[in-house]
Design a protein around this motif. Structure first.
Motif, PDB file in Angstrom:
ATOM      1  N   VAL A 166       3.212  -9.487  29.164  1.00 62.26           N
ATOM      2  CA  VAL A 166       2.549  -9.230  30.456  1.00 62.26           C
ATOM      3  C   VAL A 166       1.621  -8.023  30.342  1.00 62.26           C
ATOM      4  CG1 VAL A 166       2.945  -8.571  32.864  1.00 62.26           C
ATOM      5  CG2 VAL A 166       4.424 -10.271  31.778  1.00 62.26           C
ATOM      6  N   LEU A 167       2.107  -6.970  29.711  1.00 63.28           N
ATOM      7  CA  LEU A 167       1.270  -5.789  29.497  1.00 63.28           C
ATOM      8  C   LEU A 167       0.026  -6.143  28.686  1.00 63.28           C
ATOM      9  CD1 LEU A 167       1.014  -2.621  29.675  1.00 63.28           C
ATOM     10  CD2 LEU A 167       2.069  -2.594  27.396  1.00 63.28           C
ATOM     11  N   GLY A 168       0.201  -6.961  27.654  1.00 64.61           N
ATOM     12  CA  GLY A 168      -0.915  -7.343  26.805  1.00 64.61           C
ATOM     13  C   GLY A 168      -1.986  -8.112  27.542  1.00 64.61           C
ATOM     14  N   VAL A 169      -1.595  -8.930  28.510  1.00 64.75           N
ATOM     15  CA  VAL A 169      -2.580  -9.648  29.324  1.00 64.75           C
ATOM     16  C   VAL A 169      -3.463  -8.663  30.072  1.00 64.75           C
ATOM     17  CG1 VAL A 169      -2.858 -11.148  31.330  1.00 64.75           C
ATOM     18  CG2 VAL A 169      -1.221 -11.757  29.556  1.00 64.75           C
ATOM     19  N   GLY A 170      -2.843  -7.627  30.645  1.00 68.47           N
ATOM     20  CA  GLY A 170      -3.616  -6.629  31.373  1.00 68.47           C
ATOM     21  C   GLY A 170      -4.532  -5.818  30.487  1.00 68.47           C
TER      22      GLY A 170
END
Length: 273
Positions: A166-170
Motif C-alpha cells: 500500500v505504501l509503495g502505491v502511494g
C-alpha cells in the motif's frame, strides 16, 4: 466501414464525452498487465533489486547487533529486517518515475493518452504494478533470513508485506507525478528524488534507533509517515498485532497511498493539456 464524423459545431472534447464510458477497473487491468510484461520477460531487475537489502543485512546487521544490541533489546533481526523491507520499498518505488520519463521521451506516453483508456486508470495501473516487485522481493528477503535466525510472526509478516505494498502505491504515484512535473528537465527528477529520499529514510529510524537522538530529530521524525510504517513492521514481526504502532502504520500507509494517487491522477489528467 464508415468513418466517424463530428456533427457541425461539435468539438473533439464534446465528442469524447459522448462516447460510451470505459470501465475503470478494466482499463486499470489493461495498464497493469502492460506494465508487468517487461518484469515477467526480464526478471533481472527484481533479482538486482535484492542486492541492496541483502548487503545491508549481511554487513550492517552484525555491526548493529554488536553496537546497539542492548539498546534495541530482544532479537535484532526482528528490529532490523522490517526496516530493510521498508527501505527496499522506498528505494524501489521512488525511482519508478524514471520509467515514465522514458515513455515521455519516446512518445509512448502521448500515444497512451490518445487511447480510449481513462487517464486515472493509466496512473492507477502503473501504481498497482509496484505492488508485485515489492511483495516478491520482500518475501525473498524474509525467506533468506530464516536460516540466520529470523523468526517473525507469520501473520505479522504477511500484514507487513501488504502494508508495504500500500505504501509503495502511494510513493510510486508521487514519483510518477514528479516525472510529469519536471518532464522538460529530466535531471530535476533525480535532484528532487535524492534530496527527499535520504532525509526521509534516516528520519524513519530504520538504521538506528531515534530514541537516543537529539530532540529536534525526534520532533521532525514524528511527521515522517515512513517512521510509523517501520515501527508497525517491527511490532507486527514481533507478533504484537494489536498494538497502536501497527494501527498507526496502516494509517500512514493508507494516507500516503491516497495522497499519492490523488496527486498522481491530477498530474496525469493535466499532462495532455
Amino acid at each position: 466501414m464508415s468513418a466517424a464524423t463530428l456533427a457541425p459545431g461539435t468539438t473533439p472534447a464534446q465528442a469524447d464525452r459522448s462516447l460510451p464510458r470505459r470501465n475503470f477497473l478494466r482499463d486499470t487491468r489493461i495498464v497493469l498487465v502492460r506494465e508487468l510484461r517487461p518484469v515477467v520477460r526480464d526478471p533481472f531487475s527484481l533479482v538486482f533489486g535484492l542486492v541492496q537489502p541483502l548487503v545491508f543485512l549481511g554487513l550492517f546487521g552484525p555491526l548493529l547487533a554488536g553496537s546497539a544490541g542492548e539498546t534495541l533489546g530482544g532479537d535484532v533481526w526482528l528490529w532490523f529486517v522490517p526496516a530493510v523491507l521498508a527501505m527496499t520499498t522506498l528505494f524501489g518505488t521512488s525511482v519508478t518515475g524514471s520509467n515514465l520519463q522514458l515513455d515521455l521521451s519516446s512518445g509512448v506516453h502521448e500515444r497512451m493518452l490518445v487511447t480510449p483508456l481513462s487517464r486515472p486508470a493509466q496512473l492507477v495501473g502503473r501504481a498497482l504494478k509496484e505492488m508485485v516487485p515489492i511483495v516478491a522481493q520482500s518475501a525473498v528477503v524474509i525467506v533468506v533470513m530464516l536460516p540466520f535466525g529470523l523468526r517473525p510472526d507469520p501473520i505479522g509478516a504477511v500484514l507487513t508485506l501488504l502494508q508495504l505494498a500500500v505504501l509503495g502505491v502511494g510513493v510510486g504515484s508521487l514519483s510518477y507525478a514528479l516525472a510529469l512535473a519536471v518532464r522538460k528537465q529530466e535531471w530535476m527528477f533525480w535532484v528532487v528524488q535524492q534530496t527527499v529520499l535520504f532525509p526521509v529514510m534516516l528520519l524513519s529510524g530504520m538504521l538506528l534507533p531515534l530514541e537516543t537522538g537529539p530532540a529536534w530529530m525526534r520532533a521532525v521524525s514524528s511527521v515522517n509517515p515512513l517512521r510509523y510504517v517501520v515501527d508497525s513492521g517491527r511490532a507486527a514481526f514481533a507478533g504484537d498485532l494489536l498494538s497502536s504502532a501497527v494501527a498507526w502504520g496502516w494509517v500512514a500507509a493508507v494516507a500516503t497511498a491516497v495522497l499519492g494517487l490523488a496527486v498522481g491522477v491530477r498530474a496525469m489528467i493535466r499532462s495532455a493539456d
